[in-house]
Each structure stands twice: as C-alpha cells, then as structure tokens.
Motif scaffolding. Sequence first.
Motif, PDB file in Angstrom:
ATOM      1  N   TRP A  42       0.353   5.182 -10.734  1.00  0.00           N
ATOM      2  CA  TRP A  42      -0.050   4.585  -9.464  1.00  0.00           C
ATOM      3  C   TRP A  42      -1.149   3.545  -9.648  1.00  0.00           C
ATOM      4  O   TRP A  42      -1.130   2.487  -9.039  1.00  0.00           O
ATOM      5  N   GLU A  43      -2.127   3.818 -10.493  1.00  0.00           N
ATOM      6  CA  GLU A  43      -3.254   2.894 -10.677  1.00  0.00           C
ATOM      7  C   GLU A  43      -2.775   1.547 -11.224  1.00  0.00           C
ATOM      8  O   GLU A  43      -3.231   0.497 -10.794  1.00  0.00           O
ATOM      9  N   ARG A  46      -1.068  -0.310  -8.445  1.00  0.00           N
ATOM     10  CA  ARG A  46      -2.088  -0.740  -7.481  1.00  0.00           C
ATOM     11  C   ARG A  46      -2.778  -2.032  -7.949  1.00  0.00           C
ATOM     12  O   ARG A  46      -2.971  -2.970  -7.177  1.00  0.00           O
ATOM     13  N   LYS A  47      -3.129  -2.087  -9.241  1.00  0.00           N
ATOM     14  CA  LYS A  47      -3.756  -3.292  -9.799  1.00  0.00           C
ATOM     15  C   LYS A  47      -2.793  -4.478  -9.784  1.00  0.00           C
ATOM     16  O   LYS A  47      -3.186  -5.601  -9.474  1.00  0.00           O
ATOM     17  N   MET A  65     -11.082  -4.878  -5.313  1.00  0.00           N
ATOM     18  CA  MET A  65     -10.227  -3.736  -5.051  1.00  0.00           C
ATOM     19  C   MET A  65     -11.110  -2.542  -4.689  1.00  0.00           C
ATOM     20  O   MET A  65     -12.146  -2.304  -5.305  1.00  0.00           O
ATOM     21  N   SER A  66     -10.699  -1.815  -3.688  1.00  0.00           N
ATOM     22  CA  SER A  66     -11.460  -0.649  -3.254  1.00  0.00           C
ATOM     23  C   SER A  66     -11.474   0.411  -4.353  1.00  0.00           C
ATOM     24  O   SER A  66     -10.573   0.473  -5.193  1.00  0.00           O
ATOM     25  N   ARG A  67     -12.519   1.226  -4.319  1.00  0.00           N
ATOM     26  CA  ARG A  67     -12.591   2.325  -5.271  1.00  0.00           C
ATOM     27  C   ARG A  67     -11.495   3.325  -4.956  1.00  0.00           C
ATOM     28  O   ARG A  67     -11.189   3.570  -3.797  1.00  0.00           O
ATOM     29  N   ARG A  68     -10.934   3.871  -5.970  1.00  0.00           N
ATOM     30  CA  ARG A  68      -9.876   4.871  -5.799  1.00  0.00           C
ATOM     31  C   ARG A  68     -10.517   6.237  -5.641  1.00  0.00           C
ATOM     32  O   ARG A  68     -11.417   6.599  -6.390  1.00  0.00           O
ATOM     33  N   ARG A  69     -10.064   6.978  -4.678  1.00  0.00           N
ATOM     34  CA  ARG A  69     -10.553   8.348  -4.505  1.00  0.00           C
ATOM     35  C   ARG A  69     -10.020   9.200  -5.643  1.00  0.00           C
ATOM     36  O   ARG A  69      -8.843   9.141  -5.971  1.00  0.00           O
ATOM     37  N   ARG A  70     -10.898   9.976  -6.207  1.00  0.00           N
ATOM     38  CA  ARG A  70     -10.466  10.875  -7.287  1.00  0.00           C
ATOM     39  C   ARG A  70      -9.603  12.004  -6.747  1.00  0.00           C
ATOM     40  O   ARG A  70      -8.705  12.475  -7.394  1.00  0.00           O
ATOM     41  N   ILE A  72      -7.695  13.344  -3.043  1.00  0.00           N
ATOM     42  CA  ILE A  72      -7.368  13.062  -1.655  1.00  0.00           C
ATOM     43  C   ILE A  72      -7.267  14.385  -0.925  1.00  0.00           C
ATOM     44  O   ILE A  72      -6.485  15.266  -1.297  1.00  0.00           O
TER      45      ILE A  72
END
Length: 78
Positions: A42-43, A46-47, A65-70, A72
């Motif tokens: 996914w990461e 996303r990039k 880019m927003s920080r990704r939640r570790r 959810i």
Amino acid sequence: MDASVTEGKPFFTYVAINAPHSPLHAPRKNVEKYYDRYRAGWESLRKQRFNRMKAMGLIDDRSVMSRRRRRIRHSLLC
C-alpha cells in the motif's frame, strides 16, 4: 425543497452515504484483477499516486504527503 425555503417551512433530507448494499463483498473475479497492483504494498502505491498527482499538476511542490497512521482504529473504518 424550494417551496419550503420560500415559505419558511422546515425541510429535512437524509442521505445514507454509508448504507451497505448487497453483496457486501466484491466477487472474487473483480478483486483478483487488482492483486498485481497492490503486490508492492500500500505504501508504494500511495507514493506513486502522490507523485503522479504532482506530475499532472493537480498538486504543487508545496504539497507534502500526509503521515501514514501506523494503526487504524476500527472506528475509523465504520
């Protein structure tokens, strides 16, 4: 709706945007065609999407880019 506004009467509307429809899960044949797209993770996807939006001019170089939640929380998914 317009008549309610001009007559000063209350108007109520409701849109259930999260209301589920049957079937709740996509058929396997519809899901399988996306396996390769998500194989890199996914990461990575996303990039790629973020960089593509920059290249298309949808966002400028000031955008980050927003920080990704570790993790959810389940409540965010409902």
